[in-house]
Write an enzyme that holds these catalytic residues in place. Structure first.
Site, PDB file in Angstrom:
ATOM      1  N   GLU A   1      -3.890   7.271  36.256  1.00 35.78           N
ATOM      2  CA  GLU A   1      -5.105   6.679  36.807  1.00 35.78           C
ATOM      3  C   GLU A   1      -5.361   5.295  36.223  1.00 35.78           C
ATOM      4  OE1 GLU A   1      -6.591   7.847  39.270  1.00 35.78           O
ATOM      5  OE2 GLU A   1      -6.016   9.961  39.345  1.00 35.78           O
TER       6      GLU A   1
ATOM      7  N   ARG B   1     -18.204  17.232  45.180  1.00 40.85           N
ATOM      8  CA  ARG B   1     -18.023  17.886  46.489  1.00 40.85           C
ATOM      9  C   ARG B   1     -18.219  19.388  46.368  1.00 40.85           C
ATOM     10  NH1 ARG B   1     -13.909  20.327  48.593  1.00 40.85           N
ATOM     11  NH2 ARG B   1     -12.502  19.741  46.905  1.00 40.85           N
TER      12      ARG B   1
END
Ligand code: PCA
Length: 218
Positions: A84, A94
């Site tokens: 990342e 979510r």
């Protein structure tokens, strides 16, 4: 006389979202059991819980005084190890975390910077994993769930309290046992661990990153 071994903290997550295992912990545990040469590696399992994850990371850093920190998490559906590049200052879940929390558009650190770049040489890490025979690439987003939360918290700790530490985040695919009944990519924990070892060695050896394309058009 040889220099002392590099002190490394590697973290993986507990299972979440109804899974029985988390490949990040399986692989982190393997790396600690069989560390790269000249490294002492401690593996710590982190709760998939907003807030608590950061407390556990801070405690582990205080206790172990690592020079390098590699946090690892599952990114089901990804095909390779993804190093990342950036952590962003937002929680937007979510699904609920393992404590039932589901924050929406909340800052991780109120008033903190919008984002932090990884302090690991992400391109060199990707190149090293590939040389070790493990598929890897740069990722431009760690999402907005607990992994990004932990990555941002790590970067904030480094920026504000531990300037001597270098650290970053790697997302890993499912392991095969998680995808026996669905069409999704997977990678054996042994191979994930091989890639993570290569990434750790590259992180120690490359203080500045190599210049190589790793971008995305979208
Ligand atoms: N992956 C999740 C959280 C824990 C994990 O292993 C994520 O990508 O945010």
């Amino acid at each position: 006389m040889n220099p002392p071994p590099t002190r490394v903290l590697i973290t993986g997550f507990e299972p979440f979202d109804g899974e029985d295992t988390n490949p990040s912990w399986e692989a982190a545990h393997r790396v600690a059991q069989q560390p790269p040469p000249d490294m002492t590696v401690t593996a710590v399992a982190i709760s998939c819980v907003f807030g608590q994850a950061l407390d556990e990371l801070r405690d582990a850093i205080e206790e172990k005084s690592p020079e390098l920190v590699l946090c690892v998490g599952q990114a089901g559906g990804r095909t390779d190890l993804t190093v990342e590049r950036v952590a962003i200052n937002v929680d937007d879940a979510r699904i609920p975390d393992n404590a039932g929390q589901q924050p929406v558009d909340e800052p991780i650190v109120p008033g903190g910077p919008a984002a932090y770049f990884s302090s690991l040489p992400v391109k060199a890490c990707v190149a090293a994993a590939r040389r070790a025979g493990v598929p890897a690439s740069v990722s431009q987003t760690a999402g907005t769930f607990v992994c990004n939360h932990l990555f941002y918290g790590l970067a904030h700790l480094i920026s504000t309290r531990y300037p001597g530490i270098r650290g970053g985040f790697v997302h890993v695919p499912y392991v095969p046992a998680q995808v026996t009944h669905r069409a999704a990519p997977s990678m054996a924990a042994r191979d994930i661990a091989t890639g993570l070892r290569a990434i750790l060695v590259a992180a120690r050896e490359n203080i500045t990153d190599i210049r190589e394309t790793g971008g995305a058009t979208h």
